[in-house]
Structures are given as C-alpha cells and as structure tokens.
Motif scaffolding. Sequence first.
Motif: not given
Length: 440
Positions: A202-212
């Motif tokens: 990801g471009q900012t992979v550690n900004h991932w959040r489970q959608p919703g």
Amino acid sequence: MRPSAAKKFWIETWGCQMNELDTQRMAGQLMQSGMLPTRDVQDADVILLNSCSVREKAENKVFSQLGRYRRFKSDNPDLVIGLCGCVAQQVGETALDRNPDLDFVLGPARVGELGRILDRRRSGERVVATGFPEERHFDIDTISRAGSYKGMVTVIEGCDKNCTFCIVPLTRGPERCRPLEEIVIEVEHLVDYGFLEIELLGQTVNHWRQPGGQWDFADLLDRVARIHGVERLRFVTSYPRDFTPRMVEQFARHPNICPYLHLPVQSGSDRVLKRMGRGYTVGEFGDLVEQLRKARPALALSTDLIVGFPGETEADFQDTVALVEDVGFASIFAFKYSPRPGTAAVHLPDPIDDGTASRRLQELLELQVRIQRNLNEQLVGSEMEVLVTGWAEATQLQSGRTACHRIVHFPAKPTAQPLGSMAPVVIEKANPHSLLARLQ
Ligand code: SAH
Ligand code: F3S
C-alpha cells in the motif's frame, strides 16, 4: 492452441511494487485470454508500458520507449501499444492526441479492465480508461505470479496524504482498504501455492483499517503473521506518523515479521518536513526508530530522502546528513526533488539549482556507502537464511535476500538451491551493497 500460433505480449514496468503487482495482474489477464509472454519485444503483438510519474525522469523514459516501439508497427500493423500506470492517469486523453500510434490509455485503478479494452481496440476504438470508479475489482484469480518469489498482496490502494511534493494521490486516487477476510484468503492461497514470503502493499500500508470496522493495521499484521506457512512477512510502505505502539509490538510478538522496515523520512530538517506537509518532526521520527529497535534489536531500516526541496538551506541539508548518520540506515533511496504538475510544492518559493541538488545527493550517497560498508562488515561470520531468487550462469553464483532484505551472493556448491526456497548461509565478505556467503 499451439504456442507458436499464440499472440505474444511484452510488459515493461517502472516504479514501485504496486506497479510490479499491476504488471502481474495484466500479464494474468492476457494469459487467461490465450496470449503468451515473450522475451523479445520485437516479437510482441501487444506492448504495455506500465509507467511511473513520481519524478520527471521516470515520466520521460516511458515516452522515449513509446517512440522506439511505435516503429515496430511498420513490420507488424496489428501491433497494439498501451500506456498504463501513473503517467496514463496523469496525461489521459492528451497522450492519444499527441501519439497517433498509441492504441489505448489505462490508469492504475482500471487495470482489471484490460481484457475488455483490448476487445474494444480490436473493434476500432481507442479507449481512454482513467479515473477512479466506485466499484473496483481485485482480480486475485488472474494474477500471473510466474518469475516472482514473493507473494505481493494489495491491502490498501491510493493515498489520502497530501505530501506537497507527491503526485501519487493524483495518479492512484483516494485511499481504499480491502477487507481483512479477503486479504487472508489471498495470503492463504499464496502460501498454498508455495510462496514462503508474503509482502503486504500500500502507498501508506500501515494506515489500513477494516472497512466499516474497528481493526487497524496492527490487527491485520497479527492475523496474517499467524497464517500457517507464512515464513516471512513484509509490508511496504509505512508512513511514520501512522505507526502506533500496537504495530511496534507486532515486531516483538511475531518472529516471522521480517527484521526490516522501509520508513521514508524524506528530510532531517523540521523546517523542510513542515513544507513537505509530512506531519511529524525529526524528533518524533527518532522516537519511533528507538521504539522499533527496542521491540526488534536487529531491525534493519531503509528510507527515502529528497534533497534540493524548495527552500532547503545548507543547514537543512546538514540536518539530513546528521539524521542519516544517527539512524544508520541499512539502505537509502535518495532523490533530487522533481517538481510534479498539480502538486502544491510547485508553487513554493526558493527553488534549489540543479548543481547544488546534485552535490547534496552525491554527498549523501557517499556517506551512505560508508555506513553500509560498516554495517555489512558487522555481519561477516553470521548465519542467515536466504530466500533464493537468482542464478547467474556467468559467475555460477546464486543470489537472494536475507530476512533483513540484504542481497546475498553465494556459490551454488555443493548443489544449486531451487529458486524460491530458503537456503542457510554463512556470511564471508561484505560489500556496501551486497554480502558474499557460502552455503552452510
Ligand atoms: N508512499 C509511497 C511513496 C511513493 S513515492 C511508497 O509506497 O513508496 C516514493 C518516493 O519517491 C517518496 O518517498 C519520495 O522520497 C520520492 N518522491 C516522491 N515525489 C517526489 C518528487 N516530486 N521529487 C523527488 N522525489 C519524490
Ligand atoms: Fe506520496 Fe506522501 Fe502518499 S509521499 S504516496 S502523498 S504518503
């Protein structure tokens, strides 16, 4: 279909891992339609240029290749040439107007539509497929992983940061996260297929959040690291400000998370970081590095740096030099600032002349060679596992990467190790950019 009768394709790739993965996705779609890859571009019926627009140089390269390849059309009038990747998104329709031999333009968010676009081309249309549709399709069942020894998995697409120098948010669009369940299924499939190493992208992979949902990247790391068969887990690229203590903890908890982290800092001067819109200070970056090394003492860090950003004084630059010395990065990717259309930094005053920027870049790279030689020499005598990825006929050397992402060469004795397998080695000699070893 006999192979000799099959149509052939050639894909040329510039830029980041997301582009590499997009190339695998496009190759997969073409192979599913009965085409085969070729190693000779002159033999190709479809040529795809998967471009990068992060710096002007990269952008120029794709257009010079286009100039070369369009001459092949005189020998093969059916040849189809497509401009893909971030330059495609950036220039869109104007590329077709300016290049009569270009057949279509395909932006990064529309990669899944390649097959349909080729069909439309065959019926005479010159398609421009750019923009960011609401419905995006992750075509995991048509990715060609041939020739790859790590399984790359997109977890988050696009970028919502507004670093003032960066064109990526314009070319890859707004951030979109994939659901954890889908990521886990894909990783399980890749492990089952035989990959020992998984890389989350990801471009900012550690900004991932489970959608919703509530889960964040720490939860995702924890979940993926527990999947049976994931011997090595990497992720790229982390945004320093988004790194939380819970994410740091995962380095201590899971030995299969590689002791390597790419953490772009961009500059060692708070003044410059502010103008770049990065949202952290050098002190905060240093604290994060300290936390990470506490969790995983052997952690190797790499970073990205920009020199010659508008307004960068000699003192600012020396702050960057000091930071590079202090942290002791295992490797750096350093670039001269390149103004990109549509970004905020093009309006900043006090541009730095090219001579000064080149000198600063050179100074940084020379310093880094000394640091790397030093760090690598400390590894002589240690035992490491190498994921074998290469074999050179001329030197009879095999090559691969350690968990800490260093390149290792070793003689294929007594027997050659299969590509994609893990080989135990002992480090015998250190160069700044690689290690020499023998099989254990
Ligand atoms: N988050 C992304 C960053 C993409 S750009 C990632 O996954 O790597 C990669 C690097 O290119 C940036 O970290 C930055 O150091 C450099 N870069 C981006 N825009 C630039 C520009 N306009 N000039 C010079 N270097 C740039
Ligand atoms: Fe570019 Fe900054 Fe995003 S460098 S990719 S805008 S985090």
